[in-house]
Design a protein around this motif. Structure first.
Motif, short mmCIF file in Angstrom:
data_model
loop_
_atom_site.label_atom_id
_atom_site.label_comp_id
_atom_site.label_asym_id
_atom_site.label_seq_id
_atom_site.Cartn_x
_atom_site.Cartn_y
_atom_site.Cartn_z
N PHE A 196 30.61 7.34 -7.63
CA PHE A 196 30.38 7.59 -6.20
C PHE A 196 31.27 6.71 -5.32
N ASN A 197 31.31 5.45 -5.65
CA ASN A 197 32.04 4.53 -4.79
C ASN A 197 33.54 4.63 -4.92
N ASP A 198 33.99 5.47 -5.86
CA ASP A 198 35.44 5.69 -5.96
C ASP A 198 35.88 6.89 -5.14
N LEU A 199 34.95 7.65 -4.62
CA LEU A 199 35.31 8.91 -3.98
C LEU A 199 35.74 8.70 -2.54
N ASP A 200 36.92 9.21 -2.24
CA ASP A 200 37.43 9.12 -0.88
C ASP A 200 37.29 10.47 -0.18
N ALA A 201 36.76 11.43 -0.88
CA ALA A 201 36.59 12.77 -0.32
C ALA A 201 35.54 13.46 -1.17
N PRO A 202 34.94 14.54 -0.65
CA PRO A 202 33.97 15.26 -1.47
C PRO A 202 34.62 15.82 -2.73
N ILE A 203 33.83 15.96 -3.78
CA ILE A 203 34.32 16.61 -5.00
C ILE A 203 34.39 18.11 -4.71
N ARG A 204 35.47 18.73 -5.12
CA ARG A 204 35.59 20.18 -4.91
C ARG A 204 35.75 20.91 -6.24
#
Lengths: 671, 415
Positions: A627-635
């Motif tokens: 979670f904390n690595d995400l800079d954008a939503p997962i698509r």
């Protein structure tokens, strides 16, 4: 009904009587225990039917294999299972025959040839065929026996199993215990003809109809059938007309579908009482009726003690530790380390198909227990050349063409794997095998666990997946997401010949059932494949392309498709890291998480529809652990939630294309 | 063809900013190169030159001053004689005009920053990606003051990293807030104050500061300024200007002091030959700013003085551009005017050293050389990042600088 005369051999008489008493007294004890709440789940007793198990199993050796149904206590006991193990199993104890994993309907003791009982009606017929096929291949003279009720004979497994046994002359006994009710539906209602035995003629096999409460007659007929099987003359169908005098399961109401009077009438035909009577009417030479009676009484007493001891043992047994609850879903890892090559280094270039054929041919030469089954995989060499040239090398028994009966031969493969061979099921198109899905999901996948790791299930199930060339909806499905949800299965979806060869070889050396799904549209793609004997371990993703800005996870054809747009995106300043998990189960989330840690963005490109699928699983795992690595939503970019249409314009619309991938990447970069 | 006037992109990651005001009136003729409007991007207010020539026309729906607008937003037209504003439907803009009320836009305007002591609460960024939040926490940054360049203004990793790179460090306290009344007054911290706090926090997290001091003989330094004054020169260099030139000279034999940390903190980047960009701390009404005098090593003292005067003036007017505050390798701060002798300035991370100048004292009781005229003395306070530099080389630098200050004129002429 005529009653068979007592045999001259008093030992056999006593043996049959003793077995029936063990079954009867154990069942009655279980019924009492059920009332006392010591049995946690269902309990289907065999009371009234004891003559059949006793009469058939008296001819079996320890390495003959029995496959049975939900009403299987009697078969297990007759095959030699100590009452201690049976009662402990129903008590859910560690000392139970399935170590507490099964209960009444899942009794395993492969050590004595009790290969398992099943909660599903029908599969035991196919598994017995598999036991017969193993016997044929291994030439060890063993016999497979399926015990099933009248409910099973109107099920497709009966038809497919008997036909396969007939055409391959398998050493199998099909023992139908016609107790006249399939659960609570009368056989007279459920069948177009009144009896089962004469159905044998429809398959060109011997069919017999017997009084199922006459142990001596059953013993006699079963003896002939076993001899027929051992001599290579094929299977026998034996219908035993009988009646269970207790309810379908303990605690269930019994008189909504049958009458008390009927039950009382059948109690008077008790096979145990009947055997005593026959014996005393015609005592064996040298024995008086009184002496005979005392001997039978002594057996009763002895069994009484055995059963009491068994119940005490079961009560004293500890329950299995909860720490072991998820053990044995898969086979223990082999100590041999797979020899994975980091990347293809060979100068030799061959197609995906040629790569898998090479692995299969090598392994078949190395391991005589491997055989292949499927439609047109014999002389023809397979619709997709999966077995090209192997028939000439290994012969018809190991390259076995099948009728079009996917459920039948998948179920057979299950029994074969349970009995020491290594089937490769080539089902051509993954869509076809959905007819056999129950055999995969309910039987093959669960056997190792339910047998507490004592059975190995080395089954390779292979076939084509994927959309393309207007194959339309029954030749285009992928389904790996579905199989990925099933504990006990390995699901492999390679994208290159190099990977396919290494993974197929690993599949043919591991002890787990493997679904090996090959995308039809990439079978002719060429790539470097070394001639060496390498394996690729399951659950190891390959980073196909190293990048910086966005992680794409894709399988099979979607890997190739994604690669076609990576350079273009790179020129736009978007650096793509492409990860190919190679296996859906196990899934290498570690590599995916590591990549997302670097890039901060994740796109999953998947040909299958989105709901509950491959992409959904990856998205969830990254959402949980990254979670904390995400800079954008997962698509996710997936195929449409839609059957696959025929017309090229429609087909193209339901599967991701290169433009879709590039645009999905661009959009995700803007998030 | 009417020339469209659109919101320019003022940094590689800028997606929107605040349209501050027009500098020309509607109907006024504008020549290419003239200042057309003021715009506040990510880092600072900028004056935007016109690219074209024509008569300014501002459509009715053009954003009002103070509005947050996306890059590419149409602001107006420059028309040739006889032309008129194209119909609204034919604007041909690839960008959907998006005029956000300030409250929803997520970024405070400079106007608001200036009135931060007022009671209005400046809006803040409301969304950030999980990764951006994590990195902001790691860097000790408050992401809510950042401009998000993601969809819907989402603060992304790149926004946080860009903010971390552009930090400058205040080296003296900010004047206290308004006097307290009997009721404690709660003053919401201005965005600039938050930005300063972020920079300080970053420095304190990243650097391992050690401050060393030495007393320099400032007699000649003072004398040199006196000579400029006596000569009637138009520009009289400040003490800071002279010291900046001296520092640049000393850097030639101590190049490792003129350096910056790379973003990954894996390497230090030393300034190129003579290209010593030196920051000077400027106290402004809105808080501390550190404009950077470029290429001090290549400039004459007068050029340096001219540059610093301009920068200080711009800073105090709030007109400092983003470029004016970038790429420093060293910072000088002077608290002498407040009568401070010694202090521990904070490193302007990612730089690795900062020099504090104290007050010049003439000591009446000095009998060093038996004369009555005592020399001027000044404490030099050097804070260096021990992670980048050890004590001995830092001390050697300060010793040479002290000697250079003592012989200012000779050093300036021979550098």
């Amino acid at each position: 009904m005529t009653e068979t005369q007592a045999p001259t051999d008093f030992d056999t008489l006593r043996r049959l009587y003793r077995t029936m008493q063990v079954i009867r007294q154990t069942e009655e004890e279980l019924a009492r225990c059920h009332q006392r709440g010591l049995i946690h789940g269902a309990c289907h007793t065999y009371v009234g039917q004891e003559a059949i198990a006793a009469g058939v199993c008296a001819h079996l050796k320890a390495n003959d294999v029995v496959f049975s149904t939900h009403r299987g206590h009697g078969h297990a006991l007759a095959k030699g299972m100590p009452p201690r193990e049976l009662i402990a199993e129903l008590f859910g104890r560690d000392g139970g025959c399935s170590r507490g994993r099964g209960g009444s309907m899942h009794l395993f003791s492969p050590e004595i040839g009790m290969m398992g009982t099943s909660g599903i009606v029908g599969p035991c017929i196919l598994q017995a065929c598999g036991g017969g096929y193993s016997s044929k291949l291994l030439r060890n003279g063993t016999v497979g026996v399926a015990f099933f009720g009248d409910g099973a004979v109107n099920n497709g497994a009966f038809h497919e199993g008997l036909n396969m046994a007939s055409i391959w002359k398998l050493p199998v006994l099909f023992v139908c215990e016609n107790n006249q009710f399939a659960t609570e539906v009368p056989f007279a209602y459920a069948s177009g003809i009144a009896d089962v035995g004469r159905r044998g003629a429809a398959y060109g096999i011997t069919g017999v109809e017997l009084d199922g409460n006459d142990a001596l007659e059953i013993y006699r007929v079963a003896g002939e059938a076993v001899a027929r099987a051992r001599s290579g003359d094929g299977p026998t169908l034996i219908e035993c007309r009988t009646y269970r005098t207790r309810a379908h399961a303990e605690g269930m109401g019994d008189f909504t579908y049958r009458t008390k009077e009927d039950v009382e009438t059948w109690k008077t035909r008790c096979p145990i009482v009947r055997m005593r009577r026959v014996a005393s009417d015609n005592p064996p030479a040298g024995l008086s009726a009184d002496e005979l009676s005392r001997q039978f009484d002594a057996i009763d007493e002895e069994i009484h003690d055995v059963v009491r001891d068994a119940r005490e043992f079961a009560e004293a047994c500890p329950p299995p530790s909860r720490d072991t609850a998820t053990q044995h879903v898969y086979a223990e890892l082999s100590p041999r380390r797979p020899s994975e090559l980091g990347a293809p280094t060979s100068s030799r270039t061959i197609t995906f198909s040629e790569a898998t054929l090479e692995a299969l041919a090598d392994e078949m030469a190395r391991n005589p227990r491997i055989f292949v089954m499927g439609e047109g995989i014999g002389k023809r060499g397979g619709n997709f050349l999966t077995t090209k040239g192997l028939y000439g090398k290994f012969g018809a028994e190991r390259l076995c063409d099948t009728p079009i009966c996917e459920r039948g031969f998948v179920g057979l493969a299950c029994g074969a794997a349970m009995t020491g061979t290594r089937p490769v099921i080539d089902f051509m198109f993954a869509d076809f095998v959905l007819d056999g899905c129950g055999e995969i999901v309910n039987q093959i996948a669960k056997m190792q666990y339910m047998s507490s790791g004592r059975l190995k299930m080395p089954v390779l199930l292979r076939g084509c997946i994927g959309i393309g060339h207007s194959a339309a909806t029954h030749h285009s499905g992928s389904y790996y997401g579905i199989y990925g949800q099933v504990p006990g299965l390995r699901v492999v979806v390679p994208s290159t010949g190099f990977d396919a060869k290494g993974l197929l070889r690993h599949a043919l050396r591991c002890d787990d059932p493997v679904l090996f799904l090959e995308h039809r549209e990439i079978l002719q793609t060429k790539g470097p494949v070394p001639e060496s004997d390498y394996e690729i371990e399951f659950g190891k993703a390959r980073v196909v392309r190293v990048g910086r800005d966005i992680t794409i996870v894709a399988l099979a054809r979607m890997v190739h498709l994604t690669l076609t747009v990576c350079d273009e995106l790179e020129r736009e300043g978007i650096s793509v890291e492409l990860v190919d998990p190679r296996t859906v189960s196990p899934l290498d989330t570690e590599t995916i998480l590591r990549s997302v840690h670097k890039t901060g963005r994740l796109l999953i490109v998947d040909e299958s529809p989105a709901p509950y699928g491959f992409g959904a699983e990856i998205a969830a795992r990254v959402g949980e652990d990254g979670f904390n690595d995400l800079d954008a939503p997962i698509r996710r970019l997936t195929g449409a939630f839609c059957p696959t249409p025929y017309s090229p314009s429609l087909e193209e619309a339901v599967v991701p294309g290169p433009r879709d991938v590039a645009n999905a990447v661009r959009n995700l970069m803007k998030e | 063809m009417p020339h469209e006037i659109r919101v320019p992109r003022l940094g590689w990651s800028m997606e929107e900013g605040t349209f501050v005001s027009w500098r020309k009136r509607p109907g006024e003729h504008v020549a290419a190169g003239e200042i057309l409007f003021e715009f506040e991007g990510e880092k600072a207010l900028q004056e935007i030159e016109s690219l074209d020539t024509g008569v300014l026309q501002i459509p009715d729906d053009s954003p009002a001053p103070g509005t947050v607008v996306p890059v590419g937003q149409l602001l107006g037209y420059l028309l040739d004689s006889g032309e008129s504003i194209p119909g609204e439907s034919s604007s041909g803009s690839p960008h959907v005009p998006r005029q956000l009320p300030i409250e929803a836009a997520g970024f405070p305007t400079l106007a608001e920053a200036r009135s931060a002591v007022a009671e209005t609460q400046p809006p803040a960024a409301t969304i950030a990606s999980p990764r951006a939040r994590r990195i902001a926490a790691d860097l000790g940054l408050d992401w809510t003051v950042l401009t998000g360049t993601g969809l819907g203004g989402r603060v992304r990793e790149s926004d946080v990293r860009a903010a971390a790179l552009s930090l400058d460090v205040p080296s003296k306290p900010i004047p206290a807030g308004p006097p307290q009344t009997s009721e404690p007054k709660r003053v919401r911290v201005s965005p600039r104050r938050k930005a300063i706090a972020n920079r300080l926090r970053l420095s304190s997290q990243r650097a391992i500061p050690v401050t060393i001091t030495t007393v320099a003989d400032a007699t000649n330094l003072v004398g040199l300024r006196d000579q400029f004054k006596a000569s009637g020169a138009r520009i009289i260099p400040s003490l800071t200007d002279i010291v900046a030139c001296l520092v640049a000279g000393v850097f030639k034999s101590h190049p490792h002091v003129a350096a910056r940390w790379e973003v990954d903190r894996e390497s230090l980047v030393q300034a190129a030959d003579d290209g010593f960009h030196i920051g000077i701390a400027v106290d402004t009404p809105d808080g501390l700013l550190v404009p950077v005098i470029r290429d001090v090593g290549r400039k004459s003292l007068l050029d340096v003085a001219t540059a610093s005067r301009t920068l200080i003036e711009q800073a105090r007017k709030g007109r400092l551009g983003a470029d004016d505050m970038q790429d420093g390798v060293f910072t000088i701060t002077n608290l002498g005017a407040f009568g401070i002798d010694t202090f521990t300035p904070i490193i302007n991370y990612p730089e690795i050293a900062v020099l504090g100048l104290g007050a010049i004292r003439r000591e009446a009781d000095s009998f060093l050389d038996g004369r009555n005229t005592s020399p001027g003395r000044m404490v030099l306070s050097l804070t260096f990042d021990h992670a980048a530099l050890d004590g001995a080389p830092a001390a050697a630098f300060l010793k040479d600088l002290s000697a250079s200050v003592a012989n200012a004129a000779a050093c300036l002429m021979s550098r």
